[in-house]
Design an enzyme around this catalytic site. Structure first.
Site, mmCIF file in Angstrom:
data_model
loop_
_atom_site.group_PDB
_atom_site.id
_atom_site.type_symbol
_atom_site.label_atom_id
_atom_site.label_comp_id
_atom_site.label_asym_id
_atom_site.label_seq_id
_atom_site.Cartn_x
_atom_site.Cartn_y
_atom_site.Cartn_z
ATOM 1 N N THR A 52 0.853 -1.184 0.000
ATOM 2 C CA THR A 52 0.000 0.000 0.000
ATOM 3 C C THR A 52 0.895 1.242 0.000
ATOM 4 O OG1 THR A 52 -0.206 -0.151 2.398
ATOM 5 C CG2 THR A 52 -1.958 -1.178 1.088
ATOM 6 N N THR A 54 1.519 4.420 1.571
ATOM 7 C CA THR A 54 2.301 4.940 2.691
ATOM 8 C C THR A 54 3.206 3.860 3.267
ATOM 9 O OG1 THR A 54 0.592 6.565 3.207
ATOM 10 C CG2 THR A 54 2.178 6.064 4.957
ATOM 11 N N CYS A 55 2.699 2.642 3.338
ATOM 12 C CA CYS A 55 3.475 1.527 3.902
ATOM 13 C C CYS A 55 4.728 1.267 3.074
ATOM 14 C CB CYS A 55 2.612 0.271 3.963
ATOM 15 S SG CYS A 55 1.072 0.499 4.897
ATOM 16 N N SER A 56 4.597 1.273 1.752
ATOM 17 C CA SER A 56 5.724 0.962 0.869
ATOM 18 C C SER A 56 6.651 2.146 0.632
ATOM 19 C CB SER A 56 5.210 0.475 -0.489
ATOM 20 O OG SER A 56 4.629 -0.802 -0.359
#
Length: 171
Positions: A52, A54-56
């Site tokens: 996703t 922000t996560c990546s």
């Protein structure tokens, strides 16, 4: 909900291992949270989902960049936990180049996430039950700091905040 001073909940996460070694077989391997945390200082961060935005782009890369500094501050291991299966977490680990820096641990059935009380209902977005975005410093299985993000935010669970907390805990 999990809070500072609580022990981590009893749960089993899954870790995809690329290469045989250290008694591990290739493929998903169970990680007993209590056993894996015993006697260690661990920086755990959780997020809504692999791959996703922000996560990546921010969350995982920040912990990769700060891995050495976190270890220097007394952190034995860094865990990323997400409600995804071990194969997805393994693919994401390859994509993010986490090897030797961050353990990518799958909570496929959300057992750990539900036990912490840090769930996020993303059914309306077609993603089901997920984890809230948070980080925590855990010493010998006990939560020493807990940084839970407000919905849609990325302000307190980042690697730099964890690094400052680890330095303070070491002092």
């Amino acid at each position: 909900m999990l809070k500072v001073g609580d022990k981590l909940p009893a749960a089993t996460l899954q870790e995809y291992v690329e290469v045989e070694g250290n008694g591990c077989s290739i493929g998903p391997n169970p990680v007993d949270v209590a056993k894996a945390a015993a006697g260690k200082t661990i920086a755990i961060f959780a997020l809504p989902g692999a791959f996703t935005p922000t996560c990546s782009a921010k969350h995982v890369p920040g912990f990769i960049e700060q891995a050495k500094a976190l270890h220097d501050a007394g952190v034995d291991e860094i865990w990323c936990v997400s409600v995804n299966d071990a194969f997805v977490m393994g693919a994401w680990a390859r994509d993010q180049k986490t090897d030797g820096k961050v353990r990518m641990l799958a909570d496929g059935s959300a057992e750990f996430t539900q036990a912490t009380g840090l769930t996020l209902d993303l059914n309306a977005r077609g993603m089901g039950l997920r984890s809230q975005r948070y980080s925590m410093l855990v010493v010998d299985g006990v939560v020493k700091t807990l940084n839970v993000e407000a919905p849609g935010k990325f302000e307190v669970s980042d690697a730099q905040t964890m690094l400052e907390q680890a330095k303070s805990a070491k002092a």
